[in-house]
Design a protein around this motif. Structure first.
Motif, short mmCIF file in Angstrom:
data_model
loop_
_atom_site.label_atom_id
_atom_site.label_comp_id
_atom_site.label_asym_id
_atom_site.label_seq_id
_atom_site.Cartn_x
_atom_site.Cartn_y
_atom_site.Cartn_z
N GLU A 422 0.82 -1.21 0.00
CA GLU A 422 0.00 0.00 0.00
C GLU A 422 0.85 1.26 0.00
O GLU A 422 0.50 2.27 -0.60
CB GLU A 422 -0.94 0.01 1.20
N ALA A 423 2.03 1.20 0.65
CA ALA A 423 2.90 2.37 0.67
C ALA A 423 3.34 2.73 -0.75
O ALA A 423 3.38 3.91 -1.13
CB ALA A 423 4.12 2.10 1.55
N GLY A 424 3.68 1.72 -1.55
CA GLY A 424 4.05 1.97 -2.93
C GLY A 424 2.87 2.47 -3.74
O GLY A 424 3.01 3.37 -4.59
N PHE A 425 1.71 1.87 -3.53
CA PHE A 425 0.48 2.31 -4.20
C PHE A 425 0.23 3.79 -3.95
O PHE A 425 -0.09 4.55 -4.88
CB PHE A 425 -0.69 1.46 -3.69
N LEU A 426 0.39 4.22 -2.71
CA LEU A 426 0.15 5.62 -2.37
C LEU A 426 1.20 6.54 -2.97
O LEU A 426 0.93 7.72 -3.23
CB LEU A 426 0.10 5.80 -0.85
N ARG A 427 2.40 6.01 -3.22
CA ARG A 427 3.43 6.83 -3.84
C ARG A 427 3.03 7.24 -5.25
O ARG A 427 3.42 8.30 -5.75
CB ARG A 427 4.75 6.05 -3.88
N PHE A 428 2.23 6.41 -5.91
CA PHE A 428 1.77 6.67 -7.27
C PHE A 428 0.34 7.19 -7.31
O PHE A 428 -0.32 7.12 -8.35
CB PHE A 428 1.87 5.40 -8.11
N THR A 429 -0.14 7.66 -6.19
CA THR A 429 -1.54 8.08 -6.06
C THR A 429 -1.62 9.52 -5.57
O THR A 429 -0.84 9.94 -4.71
CB THR A 429 -2.27 7.15 -5.05
N HIS A 430 -2.57 10.26 -6.13
CA HIS A 430 -2.87 11.60 -5.60
C HIS A 430 -4.00 11.47 -4.59
O HIS A 430 -5.09 10.99 -4.91
CB HIS A 430 -3.29 12.55 -6.71
N GLU A 431 -3.73 11.88 -3.36
CA GLU A 431 -4.76 11.86 -2.32
C GLU A 431 -5.42 13.23 -2.28
O GLU A 431 -4.89 14.19 -1.72
CB GLU A 431 -4.15 11.49 -0.97
N LYS A 432 -6.58 13.29 -2.88
CA LYS A 432 -7.29 14.57 -3.06
C LYS A 432 -8.24 14.82 -1.88
O LYS A 432 -9.08 13.98 -1.56
CB LYS A 432 -8.08 14.55 -4.37
N ALA A 433 -8.08 15.97 -1.27
CA ALA A 433 -8.95 16.35 -0.15
C ALA A 433 -10.30 16.83 -0.67
O ALA A 433 -10.37 17.64 -1.59
CB ALA A 433 -8.30 17.45 0.67
N VAL A 434 -11.37 16.30 -0.10
CA VAL A 434 -12.73 16.68 -0.51
C VAL A 434 -13.53 17.02 0.74
O VAL A 434 -13.51 16.26 1.72
CB VAL A 434 -13.43 15.53 -1.27
N LEU A 435 -14.23 18.16 0.72
CA LEU A 435 -15.14 18.53 1.80
C LEU A 435 -16.50 18.87 1.19
O LEU A 435 -16.57 19.68 0.26
CB LEU A 435 -14.62 19.72 2.60
N ARG A 436 -17.54 18.24 1.69
CA ARG A 436 -18.89 18.51 1.24
C ARG A 436 -19.61 19.32 2.32
O ARG A 436 -19.85 18.85 3.42
CB ARG A 436 -19.64 17.20 0.97
N GLN A 437 -19.94 20.54 1.96
CA GLN A 437 -20.59 21.43 2.93
C GLN A 437 -22.07 21.10 3.05
O GLN A 437 -22.71 20.67 2.09
CB GLN A 437 -20.42 22.89 2.48
N SER A 438 -22.61 21.27 4.24
CA SER A 438 -24.03 21.05 4.51
C SER A 438 -24.82 22.35 4.34
O SER A 438 -24.29 23.45 4.53
CB SER A 438 -24.20 20.52 5.94
N ARG A 439 -26.07 22.22 3.97
CA ARG A 439 -26.93 23.42 3.89
C ARG A 439 -27.10 24.05 5.26
O ARG A 439 -27.47 25.22 5.38
CB ARG A 439 -28.29 23.05 3.31
N TRP A 440 -26.83 23.27 6.34
CA TRP A 440 -26.99 23.78 7.70
C TRP A 440 -25.66 24.27 8.27
O TRP A 440 -25.50 24.38 9.48
CB TRP A 440 -27.55 22.68 8.62
N SER A 441 -24.72 24.59 7.42
CA SER A 441 -23.40 25.03 7.87
C SER A 441 -23.49 26.22 8.81
O SER A 441 -24.27 27.18 8.58
CB SER A 441 -22.53 25.40 6.67
N LEU A 442 -22.67 26.17 9.86
CA LEU A 442 -22.59 27.28 10.81
C LEU A 442 -21.47 28.25 10.47
O LEU A 442 -21.20 29.18 11.21
CB LEU A 442 -22.37 26.73 12.22
N GLY A 443 -20.78 27.99 9.35
CA GLY A 443 -19.65 28.84 8.99
C GLY A 443 -20.04 30.29 8.80
O GLY A 443 -19.23 31.20 9.01
N GLY A 444 -21.29 30.52 8.41
CA GLY A 444 -21.73 31.90 8.19
C GLY A 444 -21.66 32.75 9.45
O GLY A 444 -21.59 33.98 9.38
N LEU A 445 -21.67 32.10 10.62
CA LEU A 445 -21.58 32.86 11.87
C LEU A 445 -20.22 33.54 12.02
O LEU A 445 -20.09 34.46 12.84
CB LEU A 445 -21.82 31.93 13.06
#
Length: 464
Positions: A422-445
């Motif tokens: 798996e370590a070699g597999f990850l060396r050839f892999t892009h680990e892309k960060a994904v965040l899905r925001q909720s409609r109820w997000s409190l970030g607007g505060l």
């Protein structure tokens, strides 16, 4: 060759960008095609390796190249669903109720530059891992194994489209042009000196690299060692492929009182492994005359500086089947202690205590491998804790590379990045960060305009 080289790269790059996601079934299909190639043509490949070396037995190629290749492919086929699965990531309170995960994607086009010493394993092994990770692969094998390289190119072309996986043959000029291509990742196995050149060429295009280089891998024989057990394992590790192995024990550190019995035990072990040298089909020849001349130079320097060079057998008439040399009384100033030996020559240096071994190893570039023989757990743990190396085998040599789930790679001058599992597999892999925001997000505060409410919320968060 260079125009076709660029055309091949452009075709792979276009294909990877047109289909950046590569599903499980296609990845498995590519690995199964590679496995079928090995199963159907293993004998022909072994004969090609034999033709390149002059003397290199089919059983050795089966053990040292094919067996590890098959194990790695089998491990990837078994574990691919787990390796490919998106990895959920816990979301902190400040971002709740959003959801986050890491999505694993192919990098795109991976270049593999392979050496001559294990021309199947060190070429097709990284290629298999890159294919498992969903990449397109261009492979440049060594020009010093022309029969093996040509056959690999032919067989791969029969089973893979050129924009999927291809083999590029040629000399140093082709290798230089290959290293300068703007790959998404470049994997190189070879000497530290050439590795520096490859890294510099890749850096011009900001290409990330994995470098599996050589180095002087120490073998520490502790006073608590059982020589009858250790000597055959040291001899086998040193003489596999006539010492032309990047993780072969390069030199031995042992208490002076053990040098004579160790030398005798090693001589007996060599006699059992290889009753004869010249004409023995199990004893690999040096790859070419250039290699023989280089080793002769190192030995002449050691003898001229007072070392006791013991020849354990008889060389072949052309010198290519070079009998093992044990170099007693070796000192750090000798040329064979300044260069990676990469042949059947084993220097033995005096080292009385585990702490002395630590100081000796740490005063030099970090090795690709380290070996320790003994029963003293405190001495063993001191070496493990106080030295840094790519990998370690305790009470044996080489075998950590054979474990398909252990990462394998160097550190510092012996390289960077890892392969296998798996370590070699990850060396050839892009680990892309994904965040899905909720409609109820409190970030607007926390959006402006800021005021007393913002201060109260920040105070609450600070207390948390």
């Amino acid at each position: 060759m260079t125009p076709s080289l660029h055309a091949l790269f452009d075709a792979q790059r276009h294909a990877s960008r047109a289909a950046p996601e590569v599903g499980l079934e296609l990845r498995r299909d590519r690995l199964q095609r590679l496995r079928a190639l090995l199963q159907q043509h293993g004998g022909a490949l072994a004969r090609a390796v034999q033709a390149d070396f002059g003397v290199r037995s089919a059983p050795l190629t089966e053990i040292a190249d094919m067996l590890l290749l098959r194990d790695g492919i089998a491990e990837a086929l078994r574990a691919l669903p787990r390796w490919m699965r998106p990895r959920p990531v816990r979301t902190p309170l400040t971002l709740q109720p959003a959801r986050a995960w890491v999505q694993r994607q192919p990098l795109g086009v991976v270049g593999v530059m392979a050496p001559w010493n294990y021309p199947l394993l060190l070429a097709l092994g990284p290629a298999a891992t890159a294919l498992a990770a969903g990449n397109r692969v261009m492979l440049k094998p060594s020009e010093r194994t022309p029969h093996t390289s040509a056959l690999m190119a032919e067989l791969v072309a029969q089973r893979f489209a050129a924009d999927e996986f291809c083999v590029v043959t040629g000399g140093v000029d082709v290798a230089a042009a290959f290293a300068a291509l703007p790959f998404d990742h470049l994997f190189f196995t070879g000497s530290t000196a050439v590795g520096r050149q490859v890294a510099a060429a890749a850096a011009a295009n900001l290409v990330p690299t994995t470098l599996e280089l050589g180095g002087k891998s120490p073998c520490v024989v502790d006073a608590s060692c059982r020589l009858a057990e250790a000597a055959p394992r040291i001899a086998h590790g040193k003489l596999l492929n006539a010492g032309q192995t990047c993780i072969a024990p390069d030199y031995v550190l042992a208490p002076a009182a053990l040098h004579a019995p160790l030398a005798e035990a090693l001589a007996q072990a060599v006699a059992r492994l290889f009753p004869t040298i010249a004409g023995n089909p199990d004893y690999t020849a040096l790859v070419d005359e250039r290699q023989a001349r280089r080793l002769a130079r190192l030995l002449a320097d050691a003898a001229g500086r007072g070392a006791d060079v013991r020849v354990l057998g008889q060389d072949s008439a052309d010198g290519r089947q070079m009998a093992p040399r044990l170099v007693l009384g070796a000192t750090p100033d000798m040329a064979l202690m300044q260069e990676e030996i990469f042949g059947p020559v084993l220097p033995v240096l005096a080292c009385e205590r585990a702490a002395d071994a630590v100081r000796f190893i740490n005063a030099r570039p970090r090795p690709l491998a380290l070996y320790w023989f003994g029963e003293d757990r405190a001495a063993r743990d001191l070496l493990l804790q106080q030295t840094t190396s790519g990998g370690v085998t305790l009470n044996d040599t080489l075998v950590h590379i054979a474990h398909p789930r252990l990462p394998f790679g160097g550190v510092g001058d012996s390289g960077w990045g890892v392969s296998h599992g798996e370590a070699g597999f990850l060396r050839f892999t892009h680990e892309k960060a994904v965040l899905r925001q909720s409609r109820w997000s409190l970030g607007g505060l926390l959006h402006p305009p800021y005021g007393p409410r913002t201060e109260r919320l920040l105070a609450l968060l600070r207390r948390g």
